[in-house]
Design a protein around this motif. Structure first.
Motif, short mmCIF file in Angstrom:
data_model
loop_
_atom_site.label_atom_id
_atom_site.label_comp_id
_atom_site.label_asym_id
_atom_site.label_seq_id
_atom_site.Cartn_x
_atom_site.Cartn_y
_atom_site.Cartn_z
N ALA A 103 14.64 -1.95 -31.58
CA ALA A 103 13.50 -2.83 -31.88
C ALA A 103 13.01 -2.62 -33.31
O ALA A 103 12.61 -3.57 -33.98
N ARG A 104 13.05 -1.38 -33.79
CA ARG A 104 12.60 -1.10 -35.16
C ARG A 104 13.46 -1.84 -36.18
O ARG A 104 12.96 -2.41 -37.15
N LEU A 105 14.77 -1.83 -35.96
CA LEU A 105 15.67 -2.52 -36.88
C LEU A 105 15.45 -4.03 -36.83
O LEU A 105 15.44 -4.72 -37.86
N LEU A 106 15.26 -4.57 -35.63
CA LEU A 106 15.03 -6.00 -35.48
C LEU A 106 13.71 -6.41 -36.11
O LEU A 106 13.59 -7.49 -36.70
N GLU A 107 12.71 -5.56 -35.99
CA GLU A 107 11.39 -5.81 -36.55
C GLU A 107 11.48 -6.06 -38.06
O GLU A 107 10.75 -6.90 -38.62
N GLN A 108 12.38 -5.36 -38.72
CA GLN A 108 12.54 -5.50 -40.17
C GLN A 108 13.23 -6.80 -40.55
O GLN A 108 13.17 -7.23 -41.71
N GLN A 109 13.89 -7.45 -39.60
CA GLN A 109 14.64 -8.67 -39.87
C GLN A 109 13.91 -9.93 -39.43
O GLN A 109 14.29 -11.04 -39.81
N ALA A 110 12.86 -9.78 -38.64
CA ALA A 110 12.18 -10.92 -38.04
C ALA A 110 11.41 -11.73 -39.09
O ALA A 110 10.90 -11.19 -40.07
N VAL A 111 11.33 -13.04 -38.86
CA VAL A 111 10.50 -13.90 -39.71
C VAL A 111 9.16 -14.18 -39.05
O VAL A 111 8.22 -14.64 -39.70
N MET A 112 9.06 -13.90 -37.76
CA MET A 112 7.79 -13.99 -37.05
C MET A 112 7.73 -12.93 -35.97
O MET A 112 8.71 -12.73 -35.24
N ILE A 113 6.60 -12.24 -35.89
CA ILE A 113 6.39 -11.20 -34.88
C ILE A 113 5.09 -11.49 -34.16
O ILE A 113 4.04 -11.68 -34.79
N ARG A 114 5.17 -11.53 -32.85
CA ARG A 114 3.96 -11.69 -32.04
C ARG A 114 3.82 -10.45 -31.15
O ARG A 114 4.71 -10.16 -30.35
N GLU A 115 2.73 -9.75 -31.32
CA GLU A 115 2.51 -8.48 -30.63
C GLU A 115 1.43 -8.63 -29.56
O GLU A 115 0.45 -9.35 -29.75
N PHE A 116 1.61 -7.91 -28.46
CA PHE A 116 0.53 -7.73 -27.49
C PHE A 116 0.39 -6.25 -27.21
O PHE A 116 1.39 -5.55 -26.99
N ALA A 117 -0.84 -5.76 -27.23
CA ALA A 117 -1.08 -4.34 -26.97
C ALA A 117 -2.22 -4.19 -25.96
O ALA A 117 -3.24 -4.89 -26.05
N VAL A 118 -2.03 -3.27 -25.03
CA VAL A 118 -3.02 -3.04 -24.00
C VAL A 118 -3.66 -1.67 -24.11
O VAL A 118 -4.70 -1.41 -23.51
N SER A 119 -3.08 -0.77 -24.91
CA SER A 119 -3.62 0.59 -24.99
C SER A 119 -3.85 1.05 -26.43
O SER A 119 -4.93 1.56 -26.76
N PHE A 120 -2.85 0.89 -27.31
CA PHE A 120 -2.97 1.31 -28.70
C PHE A 120 -2.75 0.13 -29.65
O PHE A 120 -2.06 -0.84 -29.30
N VAL A 121 -3.31 0.22 -30.83
CA VAL A 121 -3.04 -0.77 -31.88
C VAL A 121 -1.53 -0.75 -32.18
O VAL A 121 -0.93 0.33 -32.27
N PRO A 122 -0.89 -1.91 -32.32
CA PRO A 122 0.55 -1.93 -32.62
C PRO A 122 0.88 -1.11 -33.87
O PRO A 122 0.10 -1.06 -34.83
N GLY A 123 2.05 -0.48 -33.87
CA GLY A 123 2.43 0.46 -34.92
C GLY A 123 2.35 -0.07 -36.33
O GLY A 123 1.91 0.63 -37.24
N ILE A 124 2.76 -1.33 -36.55
CA ILE A 124 2.78 -1.86 -37.92
C ILE A 124 1.37 -2.09 -38.46
O ILE A 124 1.20 -2.36 -39.66
N LEU A 125 0.35 -1.98 -37.60
CA LEU A 125 -1.03 -2.22 -38.03
C LEU A 125 -1.86 -0.94 -38.02
O LEU A 125 -3.07 -0.99 -38.29
N GLN A 126 -1.24 0.18 -37.75
CA GLN A 126 -2.00 1.43 -37.63
C GLN A 126 -2.31 2.05 -38.99
O GLN A 126 -1.46 2.05 -39.88
N THR A 127 -3.51 2.61 -39.13
CA THR A 127 -3.84 3.41 -40.30
C THR A 127 -3.22 4.80 -40.13
O THR A 127 -2.79 5.18 -39.03
#
Length: 264
Positions: A80-104
């Motif tokens: 998934a990490r490799l695919l994430e780098q190739q995507a032109v659109m990413i839609r995330e849903f999170a129920v417990s933690f902020v998604p990784g690409i948006l974390q401080t």
């Protein structure tokens, strides 16, 4: 990624007498995707490599010698990490933690400190660096397009400390107000909905069909079955229709950050 892997793939394709299009057809991929891999512009996923091995009768060579790096992620997330780098659109849903690409950084460190068995400080540092490196896909002003659905619990559960939470939420607000990311909050009042079962990521690409990734406790899976991807897309769309509009989501995030006492 260097070109050695891509060069070898090209040699095997030509030795088999196949054009890029014929190999793409045999491996159930697109010609453009094959061209990107051969030119060293793309890292093939494990599933890509398996299909290429099958199409070229190369055993498991392309799968075994996938280009690697020093990224520190759970084994089940690597594809998934490799695919994430190739995507032109990413839609995330999170129920417990902020998604990784948006974390401080401080939020990521707090999340990664919850692992069991506990990781060493050195290992946690590697994990944090990898997570922050993933966020660099947002350095581009346009691509990938990123939409995020957050259950209200993500904002309410204290991770690290109130100060860490305020900083993290302020980061989400800045990204949203800067129009780089859209963040919608699904409030508690919505009640139960299908996506509550776990994290979901939907990825769209320029040159291959859409994929989905779902994750639970110590398990994650990339879904390439069209029927599964369609069901997850439908569940996401339904949850989005129940979420707060963008401005109201931002207002809620600002209010919660103020409750933590550190929002400016």
């Amino acid at each position: 990624m260097g070109t050695t892997y891509g060069d070898w793939l090209k040699e095997q394709r030509e030795a088999a007498g196949l054009t890029q299009q014929r190999l793409a057809d045999a491996a159930i991929m697109t010609r453009t995707h094959i061209a990107h891999i051969e030119a060293g512009r793309r890292v093939p996923s494990k599933e890509d490599a398996r299909r290429l091995d099958n199409a070229l009768n190369t055993g498991n060579v392309l799968s075994r010698f996938l280009p690697g790096d020093d990224a520190a992620v759970a084994d089940y997330f690597e594809a998934a990490r490799l695919l994430e780098q190739q995507a032109v659109m990413i839609r995330e849903f999170a129920v417990s933690f902020v998604p990784g690409i948006l974390q401080t950084e401080r939020y990521a460190r707090a999340v990664l400190s919850t692992s069991f068995p506990p990781a060493s400080e050195e290992e946690r540092d590697r994990l944090v660096v990898t997570r922050l490196e993933r966020a660099k896909i947002l350095d581009h002003p346009v691509t990938p397009v990123v939409w995020v659905l957050l259950d209200e619990a993500v904002l309410r559960r204290v991770v690290g400390s109130p100060e860490v939470m305020a900083e993290q939420i302020a980061h989400l607000v800045r990204l949203t107000e800067g129009r780089r990311v859209r963040v919608h909050v699904v409030p508690y009042g919505v009640g139960a909905y299908q996506l509550l079962q776990g994290l979901v990521t939907l990825m769209s690409f320029e040159d291959q069909p859409p994929l989905a990734y779902s994750e639970g406790v110590q398990v994650g899976k990339v879904h390439d079955s069209p029927s599964v991807v369609t069901r997850l897309q439908g569940a996401y769309d339904l949850a989005l229709s129940d979420a707060l509009p963008l401005k109201e989501s931002v207002a809620m995030m600002q209010a919660i950050a103020k409750e933590y006492g550190r929002y400016d």
